[in-house]
Design a protein around this motif. Structure first.
Motif, PDB file in Angstrom:
ATOM      1  N   GLN A 167       0.812  -1.221   0.052  1.00 16.87           N
ATOM      2  CA  GLN A 167      -0.074   0.045   0.116  1.00 16.87           C
ATOM      3  C   GLN A 167       0.978   1.307  -0.007  1.00 16.87           C
ATOM      4  O   GLN A 167       0.497   2.434  -0.425  1.00 16.87           O
ATOM      5  CB  GLN A 167      -1.060   0.055   1.012  1.00 16.87           C
ATOM      6  CG  GLN A 167      -2.131   1.231   1.302  1.00 16.87           C
ATOM      7  CD  GLN A 167      -2.807   0.985   0.025  1.00 16.87           C
ATOM      8  OE1 GLN A 167      -3.101   0.039  -0.587  1.00 16.87           O
ATOM      9  NE2 GLN A 167      -3.367   2.252  -0.484  1.00 16.87           N
ATOM     10  N   THR A 168       2.053   1.145   0.362  1.00 18.95           N
ATOM     11  CA  THR A 168       3.000   2.250   0.562  1.00 18.95           C
ATOM     12  C   THR A 168       2.990   2.760  -0.881  1.00 18.95           C
ATOM     13  O   THR A 168       3.350   4.028  -1.144  1.00 18.95           O
ATOM     14  CB  THR A 168       4.385   1.738   0.685  1.00 18.95           C
ATOM     15  OG1 THR A 168       4.459   1.242   2.200  1.00 18.95           O
ATOM     16  CG2 THR A 168       5.474   2.714   0.621  1.00 18.95           C
ATOM     17  N   ARG A 169       3.223   2.035  -2.033  1.00 15.20           N
ATOM     18  CA  ARG A 169       3.140   2.451  -3.328  1.00 15.20           C
ATOM     19  C   ARG A 169       1.979   2.436  -4.290  1.00 15.20           C
ATOM     20  O   ARG A 169       1.899   2.333  -5.523  1.00 15.20           O
ATOM     21  CB  ARG A 169       4.247   1.435  -4.145  1.00 15.20           C
ATOM     22  CG  ARG A 169       5.618   1.833  -3.470  1.00 15.20           C
ATOM     23  CD  ARG A 169       6.687   0.757  -3.745  1.00 15.20           C
ATOM     24  NE  ARG A 169       7.430   0.528  -2.686  1.00 15.20           N
ATOM     25  CZ  ARG A 169       8.395   1.174  -1.879  1.00 15.20           C
ATOM     26  NH1 ARG A 169       8.536   2.278  -2.271  1.00 15.20           N
ATOM     27  NH2 ARG A 169       8.991   0.890  -0.984  1.00 15.20           N
ATOM     28  N   ALA A 170       0.811   2.320  -3.696  1.00 17.97           N
ATOM     29  CA  ALA A 170      -0.546   2.214  -4.191  1.00 17.97           C
ATOM     30  C   ALA A 170      -1.143   3.778  -4.083  1.00 17.97           C
ATOM     31  O   ALA A 170      -1.161   4.438  -3.053  1.00 17.97           O
ATOM     32  CB  ALA A 170      -1.577   1.123  -3.814  1.00 17.97           C
ATOM     33  N   GLY A 171      -1.792   4.114  -5.297  1.00 19.95           N
ATOM     34  CA  GLY A 171      -2.828   5.441  -5.004  1.00 19.95           C
ATOM     35  C   GLY A 171      -1.749   6.639  -4.962  1.00 19.95           C
ATOM     36  O   GLY A 171      -0.819   6.550  -5.512  1.00 19.95           O
ATOM     37  N   GLU A 172      -2.164   7.592  -4.252  1.00 20.32           N
ATOM     38  CA  GLU A 172      -1.262   8.895  -4.087  1.00 20.32           C
ATOM     39  C   GLU A 172      -0.324   8.487  -3.107  1.00 20.32           C
ATOM     40  O   GLU A 172      -0.399   7.780  -1.829  1.00 20.32           O
ATOM     41  CB  GLU A 172      -2.180   9.955  -3.444  1.00 20.32           C
ATOM     42  CG  GLU A 172      -1.573  11.147  -3.437  1.00 20.32           C
ATOM     43  CD  GLU A 172      -1.297  11.784  -4.513  1.00 20.32           C
ATOM     44  OE1 GLU A 172       0.074  12.047  -5.018  1.00 20.32           O
ATOM     45  OE2 GLU A 172      -2.248  12.527  -5.282  1.00 20.32           O
ATOM     46  N   LEU A 173       1.008   8.499  -3.426  1.00 19.52           N
ATOM     47  CA  LEU A 173       2.156   8.198  -2.658  1.00 19.52           C
ATOM     48  C   LEU A 173       2.431   9.318  -1.622  1.00 19.52           C
ATOM     49  O   LEU A 173       2.683  10.641  -1.990  1.00 19.52           O
ATOM     50  CB  LEU A 173       3.329   7.908  -3.746  1.00 19.52           C
ATOM     51  CG  LEU A 173       3.063   6.866  -4.520  1.00 19.52           C
ATOM     52  CD1 LEU A 173       4.316   6.315  -5.502  1.00 19.52           C
ATOM     53  CD2 LEU A 173       2.228   5.583  -3.904  1.00 19.52           C
ATOM     54  N   SER A 174       2.956   9.094  -0.711  1.00 23.66           N
ATOM     55  CA  SER A 174       3.052   9.803   0.460  1.00 23.66           C
ATOM     56  C   SER A 174       4.727   9.915   0.660  1.00 23.66           C
ATOM     57  O   SER A 174       5.517   9.100   0.177  1.00 23.66           O
ATOM     58  CB  SER A 174       2.592   9.413   1.756  1.00 23.66           C
ATOM     59  OG  SER A 174       3.037   8.287   2.237  1.00 23.66           O
TER      60      SER A 174
END
Length: 456
Positions: A192-199
């Motif tokens: 999830q670290t690299r899914a969607g908008e990345l933080s």
């Protein structure tokens, strides 16, 4: 029951065994150390590194411990690993390995240097440990994929870091085996670290994995035992994370670690699967004459590139640096508009600019099964420009600069270091760092290098 399963045994026997690092491997390790230091100093003002320095400021000492690079202070080796590791990774400009699972193996280097500084390791021992860490991490990537099941590659980074850190700490077989278990079982990292908008966490996840590796080694050194059968057990890594069993057979017998020679340095500051898209876009732009002549753009790419860089809706409207440098449409758009890509391509102002957003609407990205079949031996991107006059320009690139089949020269590595580090440290100090890295195998203690790197 055997507490240590076959994967743990293979890694542990390799770590405690005799290894001989060839001159070519030693030279490549030095290049990766210098490249990592350049990435660190280039990221000095990045939000993730600023936050990491702020966090560690409450846990510093000027007397003992491991150095926080560029700060003049020391802390525990696990904290130093985290902060220095965030810096190495924050720009997404450090090295890469691509196989069943991708990896940024130089993420391990801050952990190995931090442990080596505390334990008085020589430069030669650091080189050996880095080669060992790369060997373990890359072989794990050859053995299994994690991302397709929703788990992050930093799980493999962590195990490679354990191997390298145990090597510099001179831990025995059982301590090394327990270190692996103490890292693997408690710390499975999600994709999830690299899914969607990345933080900002995208640039910190590997640093945290390596921090966990160092902490596990410190615990095992002090007698802590880890769960039995971390890979093969009823609720172990094979069933819970990998979804399949795999073997590292032959690793324990390896005396000449060489996997580092199959890894890649980054010439441009973008996710590695996009590297050939930058090259192809620039060549196509030369033939088109001007970006003003372009009506539409089509990029044919391979599955890993499409899934990581184009599938999510957020990759088509990035709002953070972390998302933008993992967005194939953004990377292609900014490359064509600005005639190249560099760190400032991912500034907040550039990401939010209307011309990039509008140009991205002209871009189509398509996964081509034929290109997917050529991966990972080749990283093929084909950029086709449909011009306003009705003509079409198409360029395909497969092997980017910095790939081991198209390596950057020592001069290019040093030029990259100087360009990145110049925003933080002066030329004299940069030259001293280069000299220390060149002679790393001759340093009695890696602290001689760290002393130059660590100062504010």
């Amino acid at each position: 029951m055997n507490l240590f399963d076959s994967v743990v045994r293979e890694i542990s026997e390799f770590v405690v065994g005799d290894v001989v690092v060839g001159n070519d491997v030693s030279a490549e390790v030095k290049r990766r150390v210098l490249d990592s230091l350049g990435c660190f100093f280039g990221a000095w003002d990045e939000d993730a590194l600023v936050a990491a320095r702020k966090a560690v400021s409450k846990h510093v000492s000027n007397v003992k411990g491991a150095s926080v690079w560029g700060s003049g202070v020391k802390t525990s080796p696990d904290w130093a690993t985290f902060v220095n590791g965030v810096g190495v990774r924050a720009l997404d400009f450090n090295d890469t390995y691509l196989s069943k699972e991708p990896l940024h193996p130089s993420d391990m280097i801050p952990a190995i240097i931090a442990a080596g500084e505390v334990y008085g390791s020589s430069g030669k021992e650091i080189i050996e440990a880095i080669a060992v860490g790369y060997e373990v991490g890359c072989r794990l990537c050859d053995a299994a994929t994690l991302r397709k099941r929703g788990w992050d590659h930093v799980n493999f980074t962590m195990i490679g870091a354990v191997a390298g850190v145990c090597r510099v700490m001179k831990l025995g077989f059982e301590q090394t085996a327990n270190s692996i278990s103490l890292a693997v079982v408690p710390h499975a990292a999600m994709r999830q670290t690299r899914a969607g908008e990345l933080s900002m966490w995208k640039g910190a996840a590997a640093a945290n994995a390596c921090r966990n590796a160092v902490f596990a080694c410190l615990l095992a050194e002090s007698g802590m035992t880890g769960p039995s059968q971390p890979f093969e057990g009823e609720m172990g890594f094979f069933k819970q994370v990998a979804g399949t069993s795999f073997s590292l057979a032959g690793l324990a017998a390896t005396k000449n670690p060489r996997k580092i020679l199959e890894t890649y340095v980054k010439y441009n500051p973008v996710e590695y699967h996009a590297m050939t898209a930058v090259d192809a876009a620039l060549k196509a732009l030369r033939r088109a004459g001007s970006v003003d002549n372009i009506a539409k753009v089509r990029v044919d790419t391979f599955e890993a590139s499409y899934t990581i860089l184009a599938k999510d809706a957020e990759k088509w409207r990035p709002t953070t640096r972390e998302t933008a440098d993992h967005s194939l449409p953004y990377i292609v758009a900014v490359t064509l508009l600005d005639d190249g890509v560099w760190l400032d391509s991912f500034d907040r102002k550039r990401i939010a600019s209307s011309d990039v957003a509008e140009f991205m609407k002209r871009i189509e990205i398509v996964e081509d099964p034929v290109l997917t079949q050529r991966y990972p031996e080749e990283l093929v991107n084909r950029v086709t420009l449909m011009l306003k006059n009705g003509e079409t320009v198409s360029v395909e690139e497969a092997i980017p600069r910095g790939h081991y089949k198209n390596p950057m020269s020592d001069e290019e590595i040093e030029a990259k270091f100087h360009r990145l580090a110049s925003k933080r440290i002066d030329e004299g100090r940069r030259k001293e760092i280069v000299q220390k890295v060149r002679s790393l195998d001759k340093l009695n203690q890696v602290a001689e290098l760290v002393e130059v790197v660590a100062g504010p």
